[in-house]
Design an enzyme around this catalytic site. Structure first.
Site, PDB file in Angstrom:
ATOM      1  N   LYS A 103      -5.501 -18.373  36.646  1.00  0.00           N
ATOM      2  CA  LYS A 103      -4.994 -17.154  36.011  1.00  0.00           C
ATOM      3  C   LYS A 103      -6.128 -16.433  35.280  1.00  0.00           C
ATOM      4  O   LYS A 103      -6.322 -15.242  35.411  1.00  0.00           O
ATOM      5  CB  LYS A 103      -3.852 -17.511  35.059  1.00  0.00           C
ATOM      6  CG  LYS A 103      -3.254 -16.327  34.356  1.00  0.00           C
ATOM      7  CD  LYS A 103      -2.039 -16.710  33.514  1.00  0.00           C
ATOM      8  CE  LYS A 103      -1.647 -15.535  32.634  1.00  0.00           C
ATOM      9  NZ  LYS A 103      -0.504 -15.816  31.771  1.00  0.00           N
ATOM     10  N   GLU A 144     -12.709 -26.644  34.321  1.00  0.00           N
ATOM     11  CA  GLU A 144     -12.531 -27.583  35.430  1.00  0.00           C
ATOM     12  C   GLU A 144     -12.556 -26.840  36.762  1.00  0.00           C
ATOM     13  O   GLU A 144     -13.240 -27.234  37.713  1.00  0.00           O
ATOM     14  CB  GLU A 144     -11.176 -28.309  35.325  1.00  0.00           C
ATOM     15  CG  GLU A 144     -11.062 -29.277  34.178  1.00  0.00           C
ATOM     16  CD  GLU A 144     -10.480 -28.642  32.918  1.00  0.00           C
ATOM     17  OE1 GLU A 144     -10.697 -27.422  32.686  1.00  0.00           O
ATOM     18  OE2 GLU A 144      -9.822 -29.371  32.162  1.00  0.00           O
ATOM     19  N   GLY A 147       1.131 -19.410  33.221  1.00  0.00           N
ATOM     20  CA  GLY A 147       0.543 -20.309  34.216  1.00  0.00           C
ATOM     21  C   GLY A 147       1.565 -21.283  34.784  1.00  0.00           C
ATOM     22  O   GLY A 147       1.649 -21.486  35.999  1.00  0.00           O
ATOM     23  N   ARG A 148       2.380 -21.896  33.915  1.00  0.00           N
ATOM     24  CA  ARG A 148       3.324 -22.910  34.395  1.00  0.00           C
ATOM     25  C   ARG A 148       4.557 -22.287  35.047  1.00  0.00           C
ATOM     26  O   ARG A 148       5.449 -23.004  35.486  1.00  0.00           O
ATOM     27  CB  ARG A 148       3.702 -23.851  33.253  1.00  0.00           C
ATOM     28  CG  ARG A 148       4.243 -23.155  32.013  1.00  0.00           C
ATOM     29  CD  ARG A 148       4.248 -24.104  30.815  1.00  0.00           C
ATOM     30  NE  ARG A 148       4.607 -23.442  29.567  1.00  0.00           N
ATOM     31  CZ  ARG A 148       3.746 -22.838  28.769  1.00  0.00           C
ATOM     32  NH1 ARG A 148       2.459 -22.758  29.105  1.00  0.00           N
ATOM     33  NH2 ARG A 148       4.152 -22.288  27.639  1.00  0.00           N
ATOM     34  N   GLU A 187       4.602 -28.282  27.914  1.00  0.00           N
ATOM     35  CA  GLU A 187       3.690 -27.224  27.458  1.00  0.00           C
ATOM     36  C   GLU A 187       4.513 -26.060  26.881  1.00  0.00           C
ATOM     37  O   GLU A 187       4.024 -25.295  26.053  1.00  0.00           O
ATOM     38  CB  GLU A 187       2.787 -26.742  28.612  1.00  0.00           C
ATOM     39  CG  GLU A 187       1.487 -26.118  28.139  1.00  0.00           C
ATOM     40  CD  GLU A 187       0.513 -25.760  29.259  1.00  0.00           C
ATOM     41  OE1 GLU A 187       0.822 -24.855  30.053  1.00  0.00           O
ATOM     42  OE2 GLU A 187      -0.570 -26.367  29.351  1.00  0.00           O
ATOM     43  N   HIS A 190      11.911 -50.757  40.591  1.00  0.00           N
ATOM     44  CA  HIS A 190      11.154 -52.016  40.609  1.00  0.00           C
ATOM     45  C   HIS A 190       9.988 -51.973  39.629  1.00  0.00           C
ATOM     46  O   HIS A 190       9.044 -52.756  39.731  1.00  0.00           O
ATOM     47  CB  HIS A 190      10.673 -52.311  42.029  1.00  0.00           C
ATOM     48  CG  HIS A 190      11.824 -52.455  42.973  1.00  0.00           C
ATOM     49  ND1 HIS A 190      12.461 -53.647  43.194  1.00  0.00           N
ATOM     50  CD2 HIS A 190      12.499 -51.520  43.686  1.00  0.00           C
ATOM     51  CE1 HIS A 190      13.458 -53.454  44.044  1.00  0.00           C
ATOM     52  NE2 HIS A 190      13.513 -52.172  44.352  1.00  0.00           N
ATOM     53  N   LYS A 241     -10.308 -28.230  24.283  1.00  0.00           N
ATOM     54  CA  LYS A 241     -11.273 -27.464  25.086  1.00  0.00           C
ATOM     55  C   LYS A 241     -12.495 -27.114  24.239  1.00  0.00           C
ATOM     56  O   LYS A 241     -13.636 -27.261  24.663  1.00  0.00           O
ATOM     57  CB  LYS A 241     -10.637 -26.155  25.569  1.00  0.00           C
ATOM     58  CG  LYS A 241      -9.620 -26.288  26.682  1.00  0.00           C
ATOM     59  CD  LYS A 241      -9.186 -24.890  27.147  1.00  0.00           C
ATOM     60  CE  LYS A 241      -7.905 -24.926  27.950  1.00  0.00           C
ATOM     61  NZ  LYS A 241      -7.362 -23.603  28.262  1.00  0.00           N
TER      62      LYS A 241
HETATM   63  O1  F6P Z   1      -5.058 -25.470  29.509  1.00  0.00           O
HETATM   64  C1  F6P Z   1      -3.762 -25.089  29.761  1.00  0.00           C
HETATM   65  C2  F6P Z   1      -3.678 -23.988  30.765  1.00  0.00           C
HETATM   66  O2  F6P Z   1      -3.996 -22.796  30.165  1.00  0.00           O
HETATM   67  C3  F6P Z   1      -2.322 -23.927  31.428  1.00  0.00           C
HETATM   68  O3  F6P Z   1      -1.386 -23.267  30.684  1.00  0.00           O
HETATM   69  C4  F6P Z   1      -2.659 -23.291  32.725  1.00  0.00           C
HETATM   70  O4  F6P Z   1      -1.642 -23.458  33.667  1.00  0.00           O
HETATM   71  C5  F6P Z   1      -3.929 -24.034  33.066  1.00  0.00           C
HETATM   72  O5  F6P Z   1      -4.584 -24.201  31.839  1.00  0.00           O
HETATM   73  C6  F6P Z   1      -4.827 -23.365  34.054  1.00  0.00           C
HETATM   74  O6  F6P Z   1      -5.221 -22.111  33.611  1.00  0.00           O
HETATM   75  P1  F6P Z   1      -5.857 -21.072  34.607  1.00  0.00           P
HETATM   76  O7  F6P Z   1      -4.850 -20.780  35.673  1.00  0.00           O
HETATM   77  O8  F6P Z   1      -6.189 -19.875  33.778  1.00  0.00           O
HETATM   78  O9  F6P Z   1      -7.095 -21.690  35.192  1.00  0.00           O
END
Ligand code: F6P
Length: 546
Positions: free
Chosen positions: A206, A212, A266-267, A352, A383, A511
């Protein structure tokens, strides 16, 4: 409604809990032959059986009163009207627009967002068709056989969960992979199996700043460059983001950048261009059917009376257990191997969203908010951790999910799966008394004393609550309905707890600190500003590092 009035409502729920504390569901079922009919509700082929909960008509009335008192319906309508209910970021919350198939405008700040939504959907259709048909190919003219989505959180969990869930609709020769973790093992182990000539990367973020994702995207770009040369990069990359400029800077061609908007959390973004890998994996028609299922659930949520409204009922039951009974966790147990990522997906969606401890007015929440969501598919969980659900000291409300029909030719398997699913909720509800255990053990050859010693270990307390969601088949439309059902459940609970379900400030501190720590991990820079534990860990890390 103010926090004070909510407090009073929770106190009243606690009184109902006290009234019901010694009532067993066993008794409630025994005395009411209509209990299933009273406490189950259907929407299309989707049945929610909530009769195996510690509820009666008075407690349900109190819960529906609470929903009315906090004006769930008014806030729901505000959300749909595009009001900025995400107050800390001053944003609308309009994921419902992404799957809206009606004719009315859907507005943010007076502007209809639907034309842009439909444009992006048309681009997703065009691009996914072209990848599937081979009209778009790699730099050396090869048809793509592998698509790697690079994203994390909402830019990973939704499409990864859906792609797995809809596996019967995927093609053998077009595989979609998901790389999320900054741990180099993730991208390494994924790329190990792939050919650069036939691999397409989708960088999904987003913000297009998530460390990452950008780290993985740079490694993927390096991999393409290494095997095909730097010039091949634009042919092997697409991007999904609200940050179109950053995508272009990364080197993605304009026509391969798929946008979305800041009113999509995002979610809650699986319905947006973030769903591009789903469309590639299962075809656009199936992606659209997934959106349509969610649209149908939206219409149900927007129009059904509270007493018949699936997300409202599920949300209220969660509040009942969290705030009146004090149950801290909630298990989601799909009896469907292909829903194995569904609990992880719901963890982000729910935790979240409602893992907050201040209310909308910035004051500490004087009540419990979001529970821990967890789970694994059945029968595997049986199990592993079901022991604790049946006999542990914590009571864990559960959701069981099961399809009436299977996709594959293994009737014997499916009958067993269904029997196990229904047996678990029955066992949790009924339990097994000392008397029943004793009677079972009579004739086993054990002495009276041995039986006496064994009985307490074999007793099941029962009276453990669960919902069951039963549907015809796990097809795209049903999956869309299920995901939207849980989204709206989270909304209902967030409204009752008076929290902002649409921000996520709690992810920021880690972060920030990781950024500050990185140079101290990479070099032996001074660490004296850190606490002794962090200093000790860094020192030992440098000693061990080869
Ligand atoms: O760190 C949390 C978050 O902001 C989530 O809410 C989001 O889905 C995810 O990181 C990834 O964010 P982006 O789509 O901006 O890379």
């Amino acid at each position: 409604m103010s926090n004070k009035v909510r407090k009073t409502a929770f106190e009243s729920l606690k009184k109902h809990k006290k009234r019901l504390a010694d009532t067993t569901m066993r008794d409630l079922f025994a005395h009411d032959p209509d209990r299933f009919a009273t406490y189950s509700v259907s929407f299309d082929d989707l049945l929610l059986d909530y009769s195996k909960n510690r509820i009666d008509s008075q407690s349900m009335t109190a819960l529906f009163d609470l929903a009315r008192d906090v004006d769930v319906e008014g806030r729901r309508d505000d959300m749909w009207a595009g009001k900025p209910i995400n107050t800390t970021e001053n944003r609308s919350v309009l994921h419902m627009a992404l799957r809206y198939f009606g004719d009315e405008p859907v507005t943010v700040d007076g502007a209809d967002v639907m034309p842009a939504v439909r444009d992006v959907l048309a681009c997703i259709k065009g691009f996914s068709d072209d990848i599937r048909d081979g009209a778009i190919r790699g730099a050396r003219g090869d048809q793509f056989t592998d698509v790697v989505n690079i994203g994390i959180g909402g830019s990973d969990l939704g499409p990864a969960m859906v792609t797995l869930a809809l596996e019967p609709l995927t093609r053998k020769n077009l595989r979609v992979h998901y790389v999320s973790n900054v741990d180099g093992a993730h991208i390494h182990d994924t790329l190990k199996m792939l050919n650069a000539e036939t691999t397409l990367f989708i960088v999904a973020s987003k913000t297009f700043t998530t460390d990452e994702t950008m780290t993985n995207a740079r490694s993927a770009r390096g991999w393409i460059s290494e095997f095909l040369g730097e010039d091949a990069v634009p042919d092997h990359f697409a991007a999904v983001s609200t940050n179109l400029e950053a995508c272009a800077q990364f080197g993605i061609r304009d026509e391969r950048i798929f946008g979305f908007w800041d009113w999509v959390g995002g979610r809650y973004s699986v319905w947006s261009a973030i769903g591009l890998p789903i469309a590639i994996a299962v075809g656009y028609e199936n992606f659209e059917a997934f959106l349509r299922g969610a649209y149908e659930m939206d219409q149900h949520f927007l129009t059904a009376p509270l007493e018949k409204n699936l997300p409202v009922i599920m949300g209220l039951l969660g509040v009942w257990y969290r705030n009146a009974w004090g149950f801290a966790t909630h298990a989601v147990l799909p009896y469907d191997q292909r829903l194995s990522r569904f609990p992880a997906y719901l963890q982000q969606q729910d935790m979240e969203s409602n893992g907050k401890s201040v209310t909308l007015n910035g004051k500490p929440a004087p009540w419990e908010t979001g529970p821990v969501i967890w789970g694994e598919p059945g029968t595997n969980g049986q199990h592993a951790f079901y022991q604790l659900i049946h006999q542990g000291t914590a009571v864990i409300p559960c959701d069981f999910l099961i399809a009436a029909n299977r996709h594959e030719q293994h009737p014997e398997h499916h009958a067993k799966l269904v029997a196990n699913c229904f047996a678990q909720s029955e066992a949790l509800m009924l339990g097994k008394t000392a008397e029943e255990v004793t009677n079972e053990l009579k004739g086993s050859g054990l002495s009276k004393d041995q039986i006496k010693a064994l009985v307490p270990h074999k007793v099941f307390p029962g009276n453990r609550p669960s919902n069951t969601l039963l549907y015809s088949k796990l097809d795209p439309q049903t999956l869309g309905k299920l995901v939207a059902l849980y989204e709206h459940k989270v909304f209902v609970q967030g409204t009752i707890w008076n929290v902002n379900s649409y921000d996520q400030w709690g992810v920021e501190l880690g972060k920030q600190l990781a950024k500050a720590l990185l140079p101290k991990v990479e070099t032996d820079a001074a660490t004296d500003t850190h606490d002794s534990s962090t200093r000790g860990l860094l020192a030992r890390f440098h000693e061990l590092k080869q």
